[in-house]
Design an enzyme around this catalytic site. Structure first.
Site, mmCIF file in Angstrom:
data_model
loop_
_atom_site.group_PDB
_atom_site.id
_atom_site.type_symbol
_atom_site.label_atom_id
_atom_site.label_comp_id
_atom_site.label_asym_id
_atom_site.label_seq_id
_atom_site.Cartn_x
_atom_site.Cartn_y
_atom_site.Cartn_z
ATOM 1 N N ASP A 217 0.836 -1.198 0.000
ATOM 2 C CA ASP A 217 0.000 0.000 0.000
ATOM 3 C C ASP A 217 0.878 1.258 0.000
ATOM 4 O OD1 ASP A 217 -2.740 1.082 0.330
ATOM 5 O OD2 ASP A 217 -1.933 1.873 2.205
ATOM 6 N N GLU A 280 1.771 -0.241 -4.929
ATOM 7 C CA GLU A 280 0.787 0.748 -5.352
ATOM 8 C C GLU A 280 1.553 2.037 -5.566
ATOM 9 O OE1 GLU A 280 -3.253 3.078 -3.885
ATOM 10 O OE2 GLU A 280 -1.616 2.685 -2.509
HETATM 11 O O1 TEU Z 1 -4.533 4.240 -1.443
HETATM 12 C C1 TEU Z 1 -3.594 5.295 -1.533
HETATM 13 C C2 TEU Z 1 -4.283 6.474 -2.050
HETATM 14 O O2 TEU Z 1 -5.214 6.975 -1.483
HETATM 15 C C3 TEU Z 1 -3.839 6.984 -3.337
HETATM 16 O O3 TEU Z 1 -4.861 6.811 -4.255
HETATM 17 C C4 TEU Z 1 -3.458 8.403 -3.153
HETATM 18 O O4 TEU Z 1 -4.369 9.244 -3.771
HETATM 19 C C5 TEU Z 1 -2.113 8.603 -3.733
HETATM 20 O O5 TEU Z 1 -1.226 7.980 -2.860
HETATM 21 C C6 TEU Z 1 -1.760 10.068 -3.920
HETATM 22 O O6 TEU Z 1 -0.671 10.155 -4.794
HETATM 23 C C7 TEU Z 1 -4.306 3.207 -0.555
HETATM 24 C C8 TEU Z 1 -5.481 2.273 -0.516
HETATM 25 O O7 TEU Z 1 -5.685 1.719 -1.796
HETATM 26 C C9 TEU Z 1 -6.681 3.002 -0.006
HETATM 27 O O8 TEU Z 1 -7.829 2.212 0.003
HETATM 28 C C10 TEU Z 1 -6.364 3.470 1.402
HETATM 29 O O9 TEU Z 1 -7.420 4.267 1.864
HETATM 30 C C11 TEU Z 1 -5.082 4.277 1.443
HETATM 31 O O10 TEU Z 1 -4.026 3.645 0.752
HETATM 32 C C12 TEU Z 1 -4.617 4.457 2.874
HETATM 33 O O11 TEU Z 1 -4.084 3.272 3.360
#
Ligand code: TEU
Length: 535
Positions: A217, A280
């Site tokens: 994540d 991610e």
């Molecule tokens: O998502 C990370 C997240 O929110 C990204 O889409 C964010 O906009 C990006 O890092 C900005 O550049 C993950 C999970 O998939 C999500 O469901 C969680 O809420 C989040 O992390 C927090 O753990």
């Protein structure tokens, strides 16, 4: 002819390079105990379904111990399974049965932050400013004469400031702590060696239990810039959700120190040769994205370009080209995804109704024709739309509260799956489902779709099977093929020709045997909003 040493047998490509992953949002997949929330036994009971669908691996969103302030992305104990999901035993059983069916199991890990109920954070709150307990997180004094102004101007992804002020032991307002997401998700300080050690402990714990890998994540988070400088605040387009607004120069993410964290993780992962780490990574620039999948870092990184792309031929081609270029330079392989638990479901994004369905059918065929691994978000195989009219009282995404009740957040793409029967919750649970399932989904239950050859589910099954067995899908590359305006065509090294018709009119297909099409074809005519595979 290239020189080949006698007896040299080329190593087979690792399984994850071309795998079809199925993302399970466990709260919404299948409930075995009637509490209204999906769990791991519910998932295990449905492995036969996933085998029928033909997927190679699962990615299970967080199931570790959590107070569920962010659907499990707030982890209170990273080395235990929450009783809500069935505890450790349920995971062990799931892994065993999945492996019996030759399916791999990967799980989410959340290294950027913990829950505010994690024993470390409780200890930090109880300890004094400057203590080792606070040094595992980002505690800072506030600005302004009474320290009442947050240490910097960073906003939280879910709205409001990224800092919350604590009350010290003497009852007075004290320091602030950093949380890029919800206040219940304090950011860990990765400059502290204890944090890295504990993460390695967690990684080893799950790999030794038989887990085949991890989705990491916020893999572009973790490292923070020295001095936590203010950021340039930008005006967001009003109709965009927080989660899809990205800026590569955002100091909260993608700091260079993150790569050392991934290198250490990779060293550990290499002790488990078939395991995979998938990041991610919301990073737009191809070179900076590619940095995450250098040979000594993550195995794979999510590329979200297709999930962010409207149904437009030039934009789709651009997304494909960029995704391939981003990994080619470092010898990594591509990943493809149309949606996940953070974004609007594709059927809705492509216009909803019959058009949205037709386009989603066309896009899954395009995606499955591409070289690399594919991630399918549970429910996409049923063509589920976003549910945008959930009653306000049931909304759970922290975005709803944090935005001052102006943004509904992501619950609309997290509604439980309809399995069978005529009435909600369609056998998802024997109790009351945690989010209501629309009555109209009686037409799209798994039971009904299994019976129909023209259903979304049948298309997914046929496409995944062909991709697995036909040699025409082989080879690492693709070549664009001349096509009429509004259309896209590419040929895989193995010979597969994929044609997408994004115009409003029928087109005539080139010569060749039609292997599969997302819409009925007669006299070599491919309807609008459709894809065909030819060999
Ligand atoms: O998502 C990370 C997240 O929110 C990204 O889409 C964010 O906009 C990006 O890092 C900005 O550049 C993950 C999970 O998939 C999500 O469901 C969680 O809420 C989040 O992390 C927090 O753990």
């Amino acid at each position: 002819m290239p020189f080949v040493a006698p007896g040299f047998v080329p190593a087979p490509a690792p399984w994850w390079r071309s795998a079809v992953f199925y993302q399970v949002y466990p709260r919404s997949f299948a409930d075995s105990d009637g509490d209204g929330v999906g769990d791991l036994r519910g998932l295990r009971d449905k492995l036969g379904y996933l085998e029928l669908l033909g997927v190679d691996a699962l990615w299970i969103c967080p199931v570790m111990r959590s107070p569920m302030a962010d659907g499990g992305y707030d982890v209170a104990d990273p080395r235990d399974i929450d009783p809500l999901f069935g505890g450790l035993r349920a995971l062990d059983d799931l892994i065993d049965e999945a492996h019996d069916r030759e399916m791999r199991v990967t799980m989410d890990l959340v290294p950027n932050h913990t829950s505010d109920q994690h024993r470390w954070f409780r200890a930090a709150l109880a300890a004094a400013p400057g203590s080792p307990e606070r040094a595992r997180y980002w505690f800072r004094d506030g600005r302004g004469p009474d320290g009442g102004v947050p240490p910097n101007n960073w906003p939280s992804i879910f709205g409001g400031p990224a800092w919350t002020r604590v009350t010290e032991a003497d009852g007075r307002p004290g320091q602030w702590y950093l949380h890029i997401f919800a206040p219940e998700q304090p950011d860990l300080n990765w400059d502290n060696p204890e944090v890295a050690q504990d993460f390695e402990h967690t990684v080893r714990f799950w790999l030794q239990r038989g887990i085949d890998g991890f989705r990491i994540d916020v893999a572009h988070g973790m490292a923070k810039p020295a001095g936590l400088p203010d950021m340039e605040l930008q005006q967001r387009p009003v109709d965009d959700s927080h989660l899809v607004v990205h800026d590569d120069n955002d100091p909260r993410f993608n700091n260079p120190g993150v790569h050392e964290i991934h290198r250490r993780l990779r060293k550990l992962m290499d002790e488990f040769p078939n395991a995979v780490a998938i990041g991610e990574v919301w990073v737009d620039d191809n070179t900076r994205f590619g940095d995450y999948v250098r040979p000594d870092e993550l195995h794979l990184a999510f590329n979200f370009r297709l999930a962010e792309t409207p149904f437009h031929p030039d934009r789709i081609r651009d997304a494909v080209d960029n995704s391939l270029h981003a990994v080619a330079a470092v010898g990594a392989s591509a990943t493809w995804t149309l949606s996940n638990h953070d974004v609007e479901r594709e059927v809705t994004r492509y216009g909803g109704g019959a058009v949205g369905q037709a386009r989603a059918r066309a896009m899954i065929m395009l995606e499955l024709a591409l070289p690399g691994s594919v991630f399918i978000y549970n429910g996409a195989e049923l063509g589920l739309p976003n549910v945008d009219d959930l009653p306000e009282a049931v909304l759970q995404d922290p975005t709803w509260v944090r935005s001052g009740y102006t943004e509904r957040g992501r619950d609309g793409c997290r509604v439980p799956l309809p399995w069978e029967g005529e009435q909600p919750p369609f056998a998802f649970t024997s109790g009351a489902s945690w989010l209501p399932v629309p009555a109209s989904w009686s037409a799209v239950t798994v039971e009904k779709q299994l019976e129909r050859l023209d259903s979304m589910l049948s298309l997914y099954r046929m496409a995944i099977e062909l991709r697995a067995v036909r040699p025409e899908f082989g080879g690492p590359g693709l070549e664009w093929y001349g096509s009429p305006p509004g259309c896209l065509a590419f040929r895989r090294d193995g010979g597969l020709l994929c044609v997408l018709n994004a115009t409003n009119a029928v087109i005539t297909l080139p010569a060749g045997e039609v292997l599969l099409a997302s819409a009925p074809i007669s006299a070599r005519k491919l309807p609008a909003n459709a894809t065909a595979w030819l060999v």
